[in-house]
Design an enzyme around this catalytic site. Structure first.
Site, PDB file in Angstrom:
ATOM      1  N   GLY A 190      43.099  -0.440   4.071  1.00 31.45           N
ATOM      2  CA  GLY A 190      42.909  -1.846   3.719  1.00 31.45           C
ATOM      3  C   GLY A 190      44.045  -2.677   4.267  1.00 31.45           C
ATOM      4  O   GLY A 190      45.005  -2.147   4.830  1.00 31.45           O
ATOM      5  N   GLU A 413      47.009 -36.337  10.119  1.00 29.99           N
ATOM      6  CA  GLU A 413      46.742 -35.592   8.885  1.00 29.99           C
ATOM      7  C   GLU A 413      45.628 -36.247   8.078  1.00 29.99           C
ATOM      8  O   GLU A 413      44.789 -35.555   7.503  1.00 29.99           O
ATOM      9  CB  GLU A 413      48.011 -35.463   8.037  1.00 29.99           C
ATOM     10  CG  GLU A 413      49.139 -34.668   8.690  1.00 29.99           C
ATOM     11  CD  GLU A 413      48.721 -33.286   9.179  1.00 29.99           C
ATOM     12  OE1 GLU A 413      47.802 -32.682   8.581  1.00 29.99           O
ATOM     13  OE2 GLU A 413      49.290 -32.824  10.184  1.00 29.99           O
ATOM     14  N   ASP A 490      45.782 -26.797  16.161  1.00 32.09           N
ATOM     15  CA  ASP A 490      44.392 -27.033  15.749  1.00 32.09           C
ATOM     16  C   ASP A 490      43.434 -26.573  16.841  1.00 32.09           C
ATOM     17  O   ASP A 490      42.410 -25.939  16.561  1.00 32.09           O
ATOM     18  CB  ASP A 490      44.134 -28.527  15.515  1.00 32.09           C
ATOM     19  CG  ASP A 490      45.031 -29.102  14.431  1.00 32.09           C
ATOM     20  OD1 ASP A 490      45.472 -28.329  13.565  1.00 32.09           O
ATOM     21  OD2 ASP A 490      45.283 -30.319  14.467  1.00 32.09           O
TER      22      ASP A 490
HETATM   23 ZN    ZN Z   1      46.339 -30.957  12.929  1.00 33.63          ZN
END
Ligand code: ZN
Ligand code: ADP
Length: 586
Positions: A190, A413, A490
């Site tokens: 695991g 943000e 991102d």
């Molecule tokens: Zn971002």
């Protein structure tokens, strides 16, 4: 053993010294003492007394008479000196006359030097070997481990699966009366930090037997055969105790599947693995020795390890679910001064945290509370610890950040936050901040993902949209030419998600239900089509995100204003803004 070697090493040392002394002695005494005049030499030559003349480039020549006596005389260095001698029937040697005793002592000296060298080399090898050797292996053996099942929260299935092992270790006779064969080895597999080591310790603790812990990586050494020796000594040690639990962490370091592709260099691993298998088949099931191995990936292991009679019980240790997380947190906060902690809320917030991470969270919170000189550990300390664990420490000195940069971060943000609120309302956005972290982020948006076993296609698309929200907000507000590098992370994550969808999860058009990995194994991959599909998909999602943000530009701006003003805003602030604005729209 080393002392004996040292004694033997004295022998060549003594012979070397002896032959050196002898050499000096011989070369001094054997000096050709007689030095005759050249005229006398010529006399000897004419009276045919000479057997050999030794001529070299040196200023002296040596003369051996027929009666065996030797003397030296000057080298005339005439051109036909040798020829004249030969004509007179005298042997001419072009080497200096050497004394056999001298030769012998030189030979003795050289031989003893060579022997000495070989011995030194060998003993150095012995030394390094014994440094890594089995006898010096530190097997941490703990007699009274002090752990039991109470120390393991959650993991109920795994605990159940080892219950009979504990029982067997306690009374093996009972099982042998039934003719039951206990597994010799079990594998716990695991994710890291899920408590595999903990469970193995608990088994030893519950059964009250010694616990031997080693790590597979300890066995990977440069010297072939050392690993195997270590395995043997480990088993010898354990068996000397009678009953024992032997724990081998990271078993994959020695028991990795042998793939034919990268042959070579695996000799050592094979030997270690074979030694392990031999030892395992060497002891009796009734002896009361259990080997527990741990690995992150069961599918990486050599099938030879998993066969019956070896590690034939495989127990998965999973990441804790909500209720297990609550139990683990409670366990680790049990003996600490706590006040008003909402365990169930924290259990919900910590989706996909492992046991080790939860322990870390509790500990970090305790440290923060202590630093604050607070009497108790409270929610706010857990909050801080949580943010630190996910995003890193907040940068204290923020004076250097330009207003414009703060504005960019705030819009970025807010973009994430607004998209998250709109498309994934079940993932609660718990915190948005424009305080940079020591991990390098300019700010971050923290949301608590909903607990689910699977993610469907729609959900994945929405996650990608949330990731694209930051860049989209930048573009809408500042224009296409002013987008920043802030979206780097991102974009990496969204690219990863899109490609996984198309190439691994069977959610795309170009491959359908085929997976890229298997296709490229067979050399069938059509990368062109996959590439353009991924690109189209992400562009389409990006357009959608931009539309949502353009429609909600007012909300976006209010969020940004509040962020610039407060630096950090929470879920309630966001709901207030969205609520207000939507009221206006409505
Ligand atoms: Zn971002
Ligand atoms: P693994 O061997 O799976 O990598 P460990 O057993 O070393 O994980 O776990 C590390 C630490 O995490 C443990 O010492 C313990 O403090 C905590 N922990 C992990 N799982 C649990 C659990 N189920 N209950 C309580 N503590 C846990």
């Amino acid at each position: 053993m080393n002392k004996i070697k040292n004694k033997y090493i004295l022998l060549p040392v003594i012979t070397a010294i002896f032959s050196l002394v002898f050499l000096i002695f011989v070369s001094n005494t054997f000096k050709i003492s007689t030095d005759k005049l050249y005229i006398d030499f010529l006399k000897d030559a004419s009276s045919k007394n000479i057997s050999t003349v030794y001529v070299t480039t040196s200023p002296k020549i040596q003369v051996k008479l027929k009666d065996g006596s030797i003397y030296e005389t000057d080298n005339p260095r005439t051109n036909n000196f040798k020829e004249n001698l030969l004509k007179d029937g005298i042997n001419v040697s072009e080497q200096t006359l050497t004394n056999p005793a001298e030769v012998a002592s030189i030979a003795g000296f050289i031989i003893s030097l060579v022997v000495l060298g070989i011995m030194a080399f060998k003993s150095s090898k012995i030394k390094t070997k014994s440094m890594f050797s089995a006898t010096n292996l530190d097997v941490a053996c703990v007699e009274d481990i002090g752990f039991n099942f109470d120390n393991v929260a959650g993991n109920e299935e795994a605990k159940d699966s080892v219950q009979d092992i504990v029982d067997f270790l306690k009374n093996p006779d009972k099982y042998s009366a039934y003719g039951a064969r206990m597994p010799k080895g079990l594998i716990l597999y695991g994710d890291p930090g899920t408590g595999k080591t903990l469970l193995a310790k608990a088994v030893a603790g519950e059964a009250n037997v010694p616990f031997y812990a080693v790590s597979g990586s300890d066995f990977v050494q440069i010297y072939v055969g050392v690993g195997a020796g270590r395995i043997r000594s480990l088993f010898k040690k354990a068996r000397s105790h009678g009953k024992a639990v032997i724990f081998i962490d990271e078993i994959d370091a020695i028991g990795k599947k042998r793939d034919n592709g990268s042959g070579g260099g695996s000799d050592e691993k094979d030997q270690t693995l074979n030694a392990l298998l031999t030892e395992m088949s060497g002891f009796n099931e009734t002896e009361g020795i259990i080997i527990i191995a741990a690995t992150n990936r069961l599918d990486m292991l050599d099938p030879a390890l998993l066969r019956p009679g070896r590690f034939d019980r495989h127990i998965e240790v999973t990441l804790p679910d909500v209720s297990a997380r609550e139990k683990i947190l409670k366990l680790h906060l049990k003996n600490k001064p706590i006040k008003d902690i909402d365990y169930s809320e924290w259990a919900h917030k910590t989706t996909s945290f492992s046991g080790a991470k939860l322990e870390n969270l509790a500990n970090e919170a305790a440290i923060i509370a202590c630093k604050d000189n607070s009497c108790f550990i409270e929610n706010e300390h857990l909050d801080k610890a949580y943010s630190i664990m996910l995003a890193g420490y907040e940068k204290v000195d923020r004076g250097y950040i330009k207003d414009n940069d703060r504005k960019i971060t705030a819009f970025h943000e807010a973009g994430h936050a607004l998209i998250s609120l709109k498309v994934l309302p079940n993932d609660k956005v718990s915190k948005v901040t424009i305080i940079p972290t020591t991990k390098g982020a300019g700010g971050y948006t923290l949301s608590i993902p909903e607990e689910t076993l699977y993610h469907n296609k729609e959900h994945l698309k929405k996650k990608i949209m949330v990731l694209l929200g930051g860049r989209a907000a930048e573009e809408i507000i500042f224009g296409q030419d002013h987008v920043t590098t802030g979206a780097y992370n991102d974009l990496q994550r969204s690219t990863q998600l899109v490609t996984s969808m198309v190439t691994e999860y069977g959610m795309g058009e170009s491959l359908g239900l085929l997976t890229m990995g298997k296709l490229s194994d067979s050399g069938l991959a059509n990368q062109e089509a996959v590439f353009s599909e991924c690109k189209d998909l992400i562009s389409e999602l990006y357009e959608e995100v931009k539309n949502i943000l353009t429609d909600g530009k007012e909300v976006l701006e209010s969020m940004t204003d509040l962020l610039i003003q407060k630096e950090t805003i929470c879920y309630e602030d966001l709901i207030n803004i969205v609520g207000e604005k939507s009221n206006i729209v409505a």
